[in-house]
Write an enzyme that holds these catalytic residues in place. Structure first.
Site, PDB file in Angstrom:
ATOM      1  N   LYS A 126       0.822  -1.224   0.000  1.00  0.00           N
ATOM      2  CA  LYS A 126       0.000   0.000   0.000  1.00  0.00           C
ATOM      3  C   LYS A 126       0.849   1.266   0.000  1.00  0.00           C
ATOM      4  CE  LYS A 126      -2.313  -1.286   3.702  1.00  0.00           C
ATOM      5  NZ  LYS A 126      -1.986  -2.705   3.780  1.00  0.00           N
ATOM      6  N   THR A 127       1.823   1.329   0.902  1.00  0.00           N
ATOM      7  CA  THR A 127       2.626   2.547   1.006  1.00  0.00           C
ATOM      8  C   THR A 127       3.417   2.800  -0.272  1.00  0.00           C
ATOM      9  OG1 THR A 127       2.815   2.387   3.410  1.00  0.00           O
ATOM     10  CG2 THR A 127       4.487   3.677   2.281  1.00  0.00           C
ATOM     11  N   GLU A 170      -3.614   5.892   1.391  1.00  0.00           N
ATOM     12  CA  GLU A 170      -3.650   4.469   1.737  1.00  0.00           C
ATOM     13  C   GLU A 170      -4.994   4.120   2.356  1.00  0.00           C
ATOM     14  OE1 GLU A 170      -0.411   2.541   3.747  1.00  0.00           O
ATOM     15  OE2 GLU A 170       0.919   4.224   3.269  1.00  0.00           O
TER      16      GLU A 170
END
Length: 486
Positions: A126-127, A170
Protein backbone atom coordinates in the site's frame (compact mmCIF):
# COMPACT_ATOMS: atom_id res chain seq x y z
CA UNK A 1 -7.11 -4.14 18.38
CA UNK A 2 -10.33 -5.09 16.62
CA UNK A 3 -12.37 -4.06 13.59
CA UNK A 4 -13.57 -0.49 13.91
CA UNK A 5 -17.18 0.56 13.48
CA UNK A 6 -17.50 2.50 10.20
CA UNK A 7 -18.31 6.20 10.58
CA UNK A 8 -19.25 8.35 7.61
CA UNK A 9 -16.80 11.21 6.93
CA UNK A 10 -17.71 14.86 7.45
CA UNK A 11 -16.75 17.49 4.83
CA UNK A 12 -13.54 19.30 5.72
CA UNK A 13 -15.29 22.67 5.98
CA UNK A 14 -17.70 21.23 8.59
CA UNK A 15 -15.06 19.83 10.95
CA UNK A 16 -14.30 23.05 12.81
CA UNK A 17 -11.29 23.12 15.10
CA UNK A 18 -9.97 19.55 15.07
CA UNK A 19 -7.97 17.87 17.84
CA UNK A 20 -5.87 14.72 17.30
CA UNK A 21 -4.92 12.26 20.04
CA UNK A 22 -1.61 10.74 18.98
CA UNK A 23 -0.80 13.64 16.67
CA UNK A 24 2.81 12.56 16.15
CA UNK A 25 1.93 9.21 14.58
CA UNK A 26 2.50 8.66 10.86
CA UNK A 27 -1.18 8.28 10.03
CA UNK A 28 -2.50 11.09 12.22
CA UNK A 29 0.19 13.65 11.41
CA UNK A 30 -0.37 13.32 7.68
CA UNK A 31 -4.09 14.04 7.96
CA UNK A 32 -3.39 16.94 10.32
CA UNK A 33 -0.89 18.40 7.86
CA UNK A 34 -3.38 18.37 4.99
CA UNK A 35 -6.10 19.89 7.20
CA UNK A 36 -3.74 22.69 8.21
CA UNK A 37 -2.94 23.34 4.56
CA UNK A 38 -6.69 23.42 3.90
CA UNK A 39 -7.27 26.15 6.48
CA UNK A 40 -8.61 24.04 9.35
CA UNK A 41 -7.53 24.90 12.91
CA UNK A 42 -5.69 21.91 14.35
CA UNK A 43 -4.54 20.94 17.82
CA UNK A 44 -3.24 17.67 19.17
CA UNK A 45 -1.28 15.73 21.73
CA UNK A 46 1.14 12.86 21.92
CA UNK A 47 2.82 10.94 24.72
CA UNK A 48 6.29 11.94 23.49
CA UNK A 49 7.77 14.97 21.80
CA UNK A 50 9.06 14.51 18.25
CA UNK A 51 10.28 16.34 15.18
CA UNK A 52 6.88 15.65 13.63
CA UNK A 53 5.11 17.52 16.42
CA UNK A 54 7.44 20.47 16.03
CA UNK A 55 6.90 20.58 12.27
CA UNK A 56 3.14 20.70 12.76
CA UNK A 57 3.56 23.38 15.42
CA UNK A 58 5.50 25.49 12.93
CA UNK A 59 2.61 25.08 10.51
CA UNK A 60 0.22 26.51 13.13
CA UNK A 61 -0.99 23.51 15.13
CA UNK A 62 -1.51 23.85 18.90
CA UNK A 63 0.69 21.01 20.13
CA UNK A 64 0.80 19.31 23.57
CA UNK A 65 3.14 16.66 24.94
CA UNK A 66 1.18 14.42 27.30
CA UNK A 67 -2.55 13.85 27.51
CA UNK A 68 -4.90 16.04 29.55
CA UNK A 69 -8.53 17.12 29.28
CA UNK A 70 -7.56 20.78 28.96
CA UNK A 71 -5.65 20.04 25.75
CA UNK A 72 -8.96 19.96 23.86
CA UNK A 73 -9.36 23.72 24.16
CA UNK A 74 -12.18 24.86 21.87
CA UNK A 75 -12.10 21.79 19.63
CA UNK A 76 -15.30 20.79 17.86
CA UNK A 77 -14.04 17.50 16.44
CA UNK A 78 -11.80 14.86 18.02
CA UNK A 79 -9.85 12.38 15.87
CA UNK A 80 -8.69 9.12 17.47
CA UNK A 81 -7.01 5.95 16.27
CA UNK A 82 -8.08 2.45 17.27
CA UNK A 83 -5.02 2.34 19.58
CA UNK A 84 -6.47 5.03 21.89
CA UNK A 85 -7.96 3.61 25.07
CA UNK A 86 -11.42 4.64 26.24
CA UNK A 87 -10.02 6.05 29.48
CA UNK A 88 -7.78 8.56 27.70
CA UNK A 89 -8.57 11.87 29.47
CA UNK A 90 -9.00 13.78 26.22
CA UNK A 91 -11.42 11.20 24.83
CA UNK A 92 -13.31 11.13 28.13
CA UNK A 93 -13.61 14.94 28.08
CA UNK A 94 -14.71 14.98 24.43
CA UNK A 95 -17.50 12.53 25.17
CA UNK A 96 -18.52 14.57 28.22
CA UNK A 97 -18.81 17.67 26.07
CA UNK A 98 -20.64 15.82 23.32
CA UNK A 99 -18.02 16.62 20.68
CA UNK A 100 -17.91 14.88 17.34
CA UNK A 101 -15.52 11.91 17.69
CA UNK A 102 -14.13 10.50 14.44
CA UNK A 103 -11.91 7.47 13.87
CA UNK A 104 -8.73 8.31 12.01
CA UNK A 105 -10.07 6.75 8.81
CA UNK A 106 -13.18 8.95 8.85
CA UNK A 107 -10.93 12.01 9.05
CA UNK A 108 -8.96 10.60 6.11
CA UNK A 109 -12.23 10.03 4.28
CA UNK A 110 -13.08 13.71 4.76
CA UNK A 111 -10.04 14.61 2.64
CA UNK A 112 -11.45 12.61 -0.29
CA UNK A 113 -14.81 14.38 -0.32
CA UNK A 114 -15.06 16.80 -3.22
CA UNK A 115 -11.79 15.59 -4.79
CA UNK A 116 -10.75 12.90 -7.24
CA UNK A 117 -9.87 10.40 -4.53
CA UNK A 118 -7.55 7.45 -5.21
CA UNK A 119 -7.39 4.88 -2.41
CA UNK A 120 -4.80 2.10 -2.43
CA UNK A 121 -5.61 -1.05 -0.49
CA UNK A 122 -4.31 -4.60 -0.23
CA UNK A 123 -2.44 -6.82 2.19
CA UNK A 124 0.96 -5.72 0.88
CA UNK A 125 2.37 -2.79 -1.05
CA UNK A 126 0.00 0.00 0.00
CA UNK A 127 2.63 2.55 1.01
CA UNK A 128 4.86 1.91 -1.99
CA UNK A 129 2.01 1.96 -4.49
CA UNK A 130 0.43 5.11 -3.03
CA UNK A 131 3.85 6.75 -3.12
CA UNK A 132 4.30 5.74 -6.76
CA UNK A 133 0.87 7.12 -7.66
CA UNK A 134 1.87 10.45 -6.10
CA UNK A 135 5.24 10.55 -7.87
CA UNK A 136 3.79 9.66 -11.27
CA UNK A 137 1.05 12.27 -10.94
CA UNK A 138 3.63 14.84 -9.90
CA UNK A 139 5.62 13.99 -13.02
CA UNK A 140 2.64 14.49 -15.34
CA UNK A 141 1.95 17.87 -13.72
CA UNK A 142 -1.19 16.97 -11.76
CA UNK A 143 0.15 18.27 -8.39
CA UNK A 144 -1.75 15.67 -6.35
CA UNK A 145 -2.46 15.59 -2.67
CA UNK A 146 -1.31 12.47 -0.87
CA UNK A 147 -1.33 10.82 2.55
CA UNK A 148 0.97 7.80 2.93
CA UNK A 149 2.34 5.70 5.77
CA UNK A 150 5.95 6.71 5.13
CA UNK A 151 7.87 9.66 3.75
CA UNK A 152 8.53 10.09 0.04
CA UNK A 153 12.24 10.33 -0.64
CA UNK A 154 11.56 12.86 -3.40
CA UNK A 155 9.73 15.33 -1.12
CA UNK A 156 10.73 14.31 2.41
CA UNK A 157 7.03 14.41 3.33
CA UNK A 158 4.44 11.78 4.18
CA UNK A 159 1.51 14.01 3.23
CA UNK A 160 0.69 17.12 1.27
CA UNK A 161 -2.58 18.78 0.23
CA UNK A 162 -1.47 19.52 -3.33
CA UNK A 163 -3.44 21.92 -5.50
CA UNK A 164 -4.68 19.47 -8.12
CA UNK A 165 -8.01 17.64 -8.18
CA UNK A 166 -6.53 14.27 -7.20
CA UNK A 167 -5.59 13.05 -3.72
CA UNK A 168 -4.04 9.61 -3.21
CA UNK A 169 -4.27 7.84 0.15
CA UNK A 170 -3.65 4.47 1.74
CA UNK A 171 -6.79 2.50 2.52
CA UNK A 172 -6.04 0.36 5.57
CA UNK A 173 -7.78 -3.00 5.59
CA UNK A 174 -6.07 -4.20 8.79
CA UNK A 175 -8.87 -3.03 11.10
CA UNK A 176 -11.61 -2.53 8.50
CA UNK A 177 -11.15 1.23 8.46
CA UNK A 178 -11.04 1.36 4.65
CA UNK A 179 -14.83 1.03 4.79
CA UNK A 180 -14.95 4.73 5.76
CA UNK A 181 -13.51 5.83 2.41
CA UNK A 182 -15.46 6.51 -0.79
CA UNK A 183 -12.82 6.93 -3.49
CA UNK A 184 -13.43 7.56 -7.16
CA UNK A 185 -10.66 5.08 -7.99
CA UNK A 186 -9.35 2.26 -5.82
CA UNK A 187 -6.35 -0.02 -6.19
CA UNK A 188 -6.36 -3.53 -4.72
CA UNK A 189 -2.83 -4.90 -4.83
CA UNK A 190 -3.43 -8.34 -3.28
CA UNK A 191 -5.60 -10.05 -0.68
CA UNK A 192 -4.07 -12.53 1.76
CA UNK A 193 -4.60 -13.71 5.30
CA UNK A 194 -3.13 -11.24 7.79
CA UNK A 195 -4.20 -9.29 10.87
CA UNK A 196 -5.82 -12.43 12.22
CA UNK A 197 -5.94 -10.79 15.62
CA UNK A 198 -8.81 -8.79 14.07
CA UNK A 199 -10.26 -11.13 11.44
CA UNK A 200 -11.60 -14.63 11.98
CA UNK A 201 -10.03 -15.80 8.72
CA UNK A 202 -9.64 -15.19 5.01
CA UNK A 203 -13.39 -15.34 4.34
CA UNK A 204 -14.07 -12.40 6.63
CA UNK A 205 -11.23 -10.51 4.94
CA UNK A 206 -12.82 -11.18 1.54
CA UNK A 207 -16.20 -10.05 2.88
CA UNK A 208 -14.68 -6.73 3.94
CA UNK A 209 -13.08 -6.24 0.53
CA UNK A 210 -16.48 -6.94 -1.03
CA UNK A 211 -17.91 -4.12 1.07
CA UNK A 212 -15.01 -1.90 -0.01
CA UNK A 213 -15.86 -2.58 -3.67
CA UNK A 214 -19.34 -1.15 -3.06
CA UNK A 215 -17.83 2.12 -1.82
CA UNK A 216 -15.73 2.71 -4.95
CA UNK A 217 -17.53 5.25 -7.09
CA UNK A 218 -15.96 4.62 -10.49
CA UNK A 219 -13.00 2.29 -11.16
CA UNK A 220 -11.14 -0.54 -9.50
CA UNK A 221 -7.52 -1.19 -10.50
CA UNK A 222 -6.67 -4.75 -9.46
CA UNK A 223 -3.50 -6.88 -9.44
CA UNK A 224 -4.71 -10.11 -11.05
CA UNK A 225 -1.54 -12.12 -10.45
CA UNK A 226 -2.80 -12.54 -6.89
CA UNK A 227 -5.71 -15.01 -6.53
CA UNK A 228 -7.36 -13.03 -3.75
CA UNK A 229 -7.27 -9.78 -5.71
CA UNK A 230 -8.50 -11.56 -8.86
CA UNK A 231 -11.50 -12.69 -6.84
CA UNK A 232 -12.16 -9.04 -5.95
CA UNK A 233 -11.98 -8.10 -9.64
CA UNK A 234 -14.52 -10.75 -10.56
CA UNK A 235 -16.85 -9.60 -7.79
CA UNK A 236 -16.52 -5.98 -8.86
CA UNK A 237 -17.45 -6.82 -12.44
CA UNK A 238 -20.48 -8.75 -11.21
CA UNK A 239 -21.56 -5.59 -9.36
CA UNK A 240 -21.22 -3.44 -12.45
CA UNK A 241 -17.99 -1.67 -11.56
CA UNK A 242 -15.41 -0.61 -14.12
CA UNK A 243 -12.37 -2.84 -13.58
CA UNK A 244 -8.82 -2.43 -14.91
CA UNK A 245 -6.27 -5.13 -14.20
CA UNK A 246 -2.49 -5.24 -14.08
CA UNK A 247 0.13 -7.95 -13.67
CA UNK A 248 2.16 -10.52 -15.59
CA UNK A 249 -0.96 -12.57 -16.33
CA UNK A 250 -1.81 -12.80 -20.04
CA UNK A 251 -5.29 -11.34 -19.48
CA UNK A 252 -4.06 -8.25 -17.59
CA UNK A 253 -5.11 -4.91 -19.12
CA UNK A 254 -1.71 -3.50 -18.18
CA UNK A 255 0.54 -6.47 -18.73
CA UNK A 256 4.04 -6.43 -17.26
CA UNK A 257 6.71 -8.20 -19.31
CA UNK A 258 10.49 -8.43 -19.58
CA UNK A 259 11.24 -7.70 -15.92
CA UNK A 260 15.00 -7.73 -15.39
CA UNK A 261 17.30 -6.66 -12.60
CA UNK A 262 20.11 -4.22 -13.33
CA UNK A 263 21.85 -4.15 -9.98
CA UNK A 264 19.48 -2.37 -7.62
CA UNK A 265 17.41 -0.92 -10.46
CA UNK A 266 14.77 -2.83 -12.41
CA UNK A 267 13.82 -2.59 -16.07
CA UNK A 268 10.41 -3.63 -17.37
CA UNK A 269 7.88 -3.26 -20.18
CA UNK A 270 4.16 -2.53 -19.92
CA UNK A 271 1.83 -3.60 -22.70
CA UNK A 272 -1.80 -2.58 -23.15
CA UNK A 273 -4.33 -4.05 -25.56
CA UNK A 274 -4.64 -0.84 -27.57
CA UNK A 275 -1.13 0.57 -27.54
CA UNK A 276 2.52 -0.07 -28.21
CA UNK A 277 4.74 -1.60 -25.50
CA UNK A 278 6.31 1.04 -23.23
CA UNK A 279 9.67 0.43 -21.55
CA UNK A 280 10.29 1.71 -18.04
CA UNK A 281 12.85 1.69 -15.26
CA UNK A 282 12.61 1.70 -11.49
CA UNK A 283 15.31 2.89 -9.11
CA UNK A 284 14.36 0.15 -6.63
CA UNK A 285 14.70 -3.64 -6.94
CA UNK A 286 12.07 -6.32 -7.17
CA UNK A 287 9.39 -7.79 -9.36
CA UNK A 288 6.81 -6.85 -6.72
CA UNK A 289 7.79 -3.21 -7.09
CA UNK A 290 7.32 -3.41 -10.85
CA UNK A 291 3.76 -4.61 -10.21
CA UNK A 292 3.23 -1.68 -7.84
CA UNK A 293 4.53 0.60 -10.59
CA UNK A 294 2.08 -0.91 -13.08
CA UNK A 295 -0.78 -0.07 -10.71
CA UNK A 296 0.39 3.56 -10.48
CA UNK A 297 0.68 3.83 -14.25
CA UNK A 298 -2.81 2.36 -14.68
CA UNK A 299 -4.23 4.97 -12.28
CA UNK A 300 -2.56 7.79 -14.19
CA UNK A 301 -3.84 6.42 -17.49
CA UNK A 302 -7.36 6.15 -16.10
CA UNK A 303 -7.14 9.77 -14.97
CA UNK A 304 -6.45 10.77 -18.57
CA UNK A 305 -2.69 11.22 -18.57
CA UNK A 306 -0.40 10.02 -21.34
CA UNK A 307 0.73 6.44 -20.70
CA UNK A 308 4.28 6.94 -21.95
CA UNK A 309 4.74 10.04 -19.77
CA UNK A 310 3.37 8.12 -16.78
CA UNK A 311 5.82 5.25 -17.32
CA UNK A 312 8.61 7.80 -17.70
CA UNK A 313 7.53 9.31 -14.37
CA UNK A 314 7.94 6.07 -12.47
CA UNK A 315 11.71 6.51 -12.89
CA UNK A 316 11.39 9.51 -10.53
CA UNK A 317 10.35 7.21 -7.68
CA UNK A 318 13.31 7.05 -5.32
CA UNK A 319 11.61 5.01 -2.61
CA UNK A 320 9.68 5.57 0.59
CA UNK A 321 10.80 5.38 4.19
CA UNK A 322 11.28 1.83 5.46
CA UNK A 323 10.64 0.37 2.00
CA UNK A 324 14.09 -1.01 1.10
CA UNK A 325 15.54 2.21 2.47
CA UNK A 326 19.35 2.50 2.39
CA UNK A 327 20.80 3.12 5.85
CA UNK A 328 24.49 3.29 5.02
CA UNK A 329 27.55 1.30 4.03
CA UNK A 330 30.74 0.31 5.85
CA UNK A 331 33.41 -2.29 5.31
CA UNK A 332 32.01 -3.07 1.88
CA UNK A 333 28.62 -4.03 3.38
CA UNK A 334 25.45 -2.13 2.43
CA UNK A 335 22.60 -1.96 4.96
CA UNK A 336 18.94 -1.51 4.02
CA UNK A 337 15.78 -1.27 6.11
CA UNK A 338 12.53 -3.00 5.19
CA UNK A 339 9.06 -2.79 6.71
CA UNK A 340 8.41 -6.40 5.65
CA UNK A 341 6.59 -8.12 8.49
CA UNK A 342 4.52 -10.77 6.68
CA UNK A 343 6.04 -13.90 5.06
CA UNK A 344 5.02 -12.81 1.55
CA UNK A 345 6.71 -9.42 2.02
CA UNK A 346 9.89 -10.98 3.41
CA UNK A 347 10.09 -13.42 0.50
CA UNK A 348 9.60 -10.60 -2.02
CA UNK A 349 12.35 -8.44 -0.53
CA UNK A 350 14.81 -11.30 -0.17
CA UNK A 351 14.22 -12.46 -3.75
CA UNK A 352 14.66 -8.88 -4.96
CA UNK A 353 17.93 -8.58 -3.05
CA UNK A 354 19.17 -11.90 -4.42
CA UNK A 355 18.32 -10.87 -7.99
CA UNK A 356 20.14 -7.54 -7.55
CA UNK A 357 23.26 -9.25 -6.22
CA UNK A 358 23.25 -11.82 -9.02
CA UNK A 359 22.96 -8.99 -11.54
CA UNK A 360 25.93 -7.19 -10.01
CA UNK A 361 27.97 -10.41 -10.04
CA UNK A 362 27.11 -10.99 -13.69
CA UNK A 363 28.17 -7.45 -14.60
CA UNK A 364 31.46 -7.97 -12.79
CA UNK A 365 32.13 -11.22 -14.66
CA UNK A 366 31.35 -9.56 -18.00
CA UNK A 367 33.78 -6.74 -17.17
CA UNK A 368 36.46 -9.14 -15.95
CA UNK A 369 36.28 -7.76 -12.42
CA UNK A 370 36.43 -9.68 -9.14
CA UNK A 371 33.20 -9.64 -7.17
CA UNK A 372 33.51 -10.41 -3.47
CA UNK A 373 30.70 -11.56 -1.24
CA UNK A 374 27.21 -11.27 -2.61
CA UNK A 375 25.41 -12.88 0.32
CA UNK A 376 22.15 -11.77 1.93
CA UNK A 377 22.12 -11.28 5.72
CA UNK A 378 18.67 -10.80 7.28
CA UNK A 379 17.93 -9.41 10.73
CA UNK A 380 14.23 -10.01 11.39
CA UNK A 381 12.11 -8.82 14.29
CA UNK A 382 8.70 -10.57 14.40
CA UNK A 383 5.76 -8.20 14.91
CA UNK A 384 2.93 -9.40 17.21
CA UNK A 385 2.78 -12.64 19.14
CA UNK A 386 -0.34 -13.74 17.29
CA UNK A 387 1.28 -13.26 13.86
CA UNK A 388 4.42 -15.09 15.04
CA UNK A 389 2.37 -18.06 16.24
CA UNK A 390 0.11 -18.23 13.18
CA UNK A 391 2.79 -17.79 10.51
CA UNK A 392 5.87 -19.38 12.15
CA UNK A 393 6.27 -21.97 9.37
CA UNK A 394 5.80 -19.40 6.63
CA UNK A 395 8.25 -16.97 8.25
CA UNK A 396 10.86 -19.75 8.47
CA UNK A 397 10.40 -20.68 4.82
CA UNK A 398 10.73 -17.06 3.68
CA UNK A 399 13.76 -16.30 5.85
CA UNK A 400 15.44 -19.44 4.55
CA UNK A 401 16.06 -17.49 1.34
CA UNK A 402 18.73 -15.46 3.16
CA UNK A 403 22.25 -16.82 3.56
CA UNK A 404 22.55 -15.71 7.17
CA UNK A 405 19.51 -15.19 9.42
CA UNK A 406 19.37 -13.45 12.79
CA UNK A 407 15.99 -13.27 14.51
CA UNK A 408 15.51 -11.07 17.55
CA UNK A 409 12.64 -11.13 20.02
CA UNK A 410 9.01 -10.45 19.14
CA UNK A 411 7.89 -6.81 19.06
CA UNK A 412 4.71 -6.93 21.11
CA UNK A 413 3.09 -3.72 19.79
CA UNK A 414 -0.50 -3.79 21.05
CA UNK A 415 -0.45 -7.36 22.38
CA UNK A 416 0.43 -8.99 25.68
CA UNK A 417 2.94 -11.86 25.60
CA UNK A 418 1.60 -15.33 24.83
CA UNK A 419 2.98 -18.28 26.82
CA UNK A 420 5.39 -20.27 24.71
CA UNK A 421 5.44 -17.81 21.82
CA UNK A 422 8.95 -16.49 21.12
CA UNK A 423 11.02 -15.93 17.99
CA UNK A 424 12.42 -19.46 18.49
CA UNK A 425 9.20 -20.72 16.89
CA UNK A 426 10.66 -19.30 13.69
CA UNK A 427 14.38 -20.03 14.04
CA UNK A 428 13.75 -23.67 14.94
CA UNK A 429 11.99 -24.15 11.60
CA UNK A 430 14.42 -22.47 9.16
CA UNK A 431 15.67 -25.11 6.71
CA UNK A 432 19.40 -24.31 6.87
CA UNK A 433 21.70 -24.03 9.88
CA UNK A 434 22.93 -20.45 9.32
CA UNK A 435 20.28 -19.06 11.65
CA UNK A 436 20.51 -17.57 15.13
CA UNK A 437 17.94 -16.58 17.73
CA UNK A 438 19.39 -13.49 19.43
CA UNK A 439 16.79 -11.92 21.76
CA UNK A 440 18.71 -8.80 22.75
CA UNK A 441 18.92 -5.91 20.33
CA UNK A 442 22.54 -5.03 21.19
CA UNK A 443 23.65 -8.63 20.72
CA UNK A 444 21.72 -8.86 17.45
CA UNK A 445 23.56 -5.83 16.07
CA UNK A 446 26.92 -7.35 16.96
CA UNK A 447 26.02 -10.75 15.52
CA UNK A 448 24.98 -9.24 12.19
CA UNK A 449 28.17 -7.18 12.03
CA UNK A 450 30.20 -10.34 12.68
CA UNK A 451 28.41 -12.30 9.96
CA UNK A 452 28.45 -9.76 7.13
CA UNK A 453 31.46 -9.38 4.86
CA UNK A 454 32.48 -7.25 1.87
CA UNK A 455 29.94 -7.40 -0.95
CA UNK A 456 27.13 -8.58 1.30
CA UNK A 457 23.75 -6.92 1.81
CA UNK A 458 22.17 -6.61 5.26
CA UNK A 459 18.42 -6.21 5.54
CA UNK A 460 16.75 -5.20 8.81
CA UNK A 461 13.16 -6.40 8.53
CA UNK A 462 10.00 -5.90 10.57
CA UNK A 463 7.30 -3.40 11.54
CA UNK A 464 8.68 -2.67 15.01
CA UNK A 465 11.69 -0.78 16.32
CA UNK A 466 14.15 -2.95 14.38
CA UNK A 467 14.30 0.06 12.05
CA UNK A 468 16.52 1.74 14.66
CA UNK A 469 19.19 -0.94 14.30
CA UNK A 470 20.32 -0.24 10.73
CA UNK A 471 22.51 2.77 11.61
CA UNK A 472 23.92 0.88 14.58
CA UNK A 473 24.90 -2.02 12.33
CA UNK A 474 26.64 0.42 9.97
CA UNK A 475 28.54 1.83 12.95
CA UNK A 476 29.53 -1.66 14.16
CA UNK A 477 30.69 -2.59 10.66
CA UNK A 478 32.78 0.59 10.47
CA UNK A 479 34.38 -0.12 13.84
CA UNK A 480 35.21 -3.67 12.75
CA UNK A 481 36.69 -2.40 9.46
CA UNK A 482 38.82 0.15 11.34
CA UNK A 483 40.04 -2.55 13.68
CA UNK A 484 41.00 -4.86 10.83
CA UNK A 485 42.74 -1.99 9.06
CA UNK A 486 44.77 -1.23 12.17
Amino acid sequence: MSLVRPTEPVPVDKLGRTHFIGLGGAGMSGIARVLLQSGVEVSGSDARDSDTLRELEQMGADVHVGHAADNLGTAETLVVSSAIREDNPELVEARRRGLRVLPRAAALGALLLGREGVAVSGTHGKTTTTSMVAVVLQHVGADPGYVIGGKLVTTGLGADAGIGEVIAVEADESDGSFLMLSPKIAVVTNVEADHLDNYSGIEEIHANFASFVDRVERTLVVGVDDPGARRVAELARERGKRVLTYGEAEDADYRVTRVRARGFTTEFTIRTANGEPVDGQLAVPGRHNVLNAAAAVAVADELGHDLEVAVEGIADFAGAARRFEPKGEAGGVAVYDSYAHHPTEIEADLRATRAALESLAEEAREDGREHAGGRVVALFQPHLYSRTRIFAEEFAAALGLADEVVVTEVYAAREDPEPGVTAELITSRVAHDRVWYVPGRDDAVLRVAELAGPGDIVLTMGAGDVTELGPRIVEALAQRADGLGG
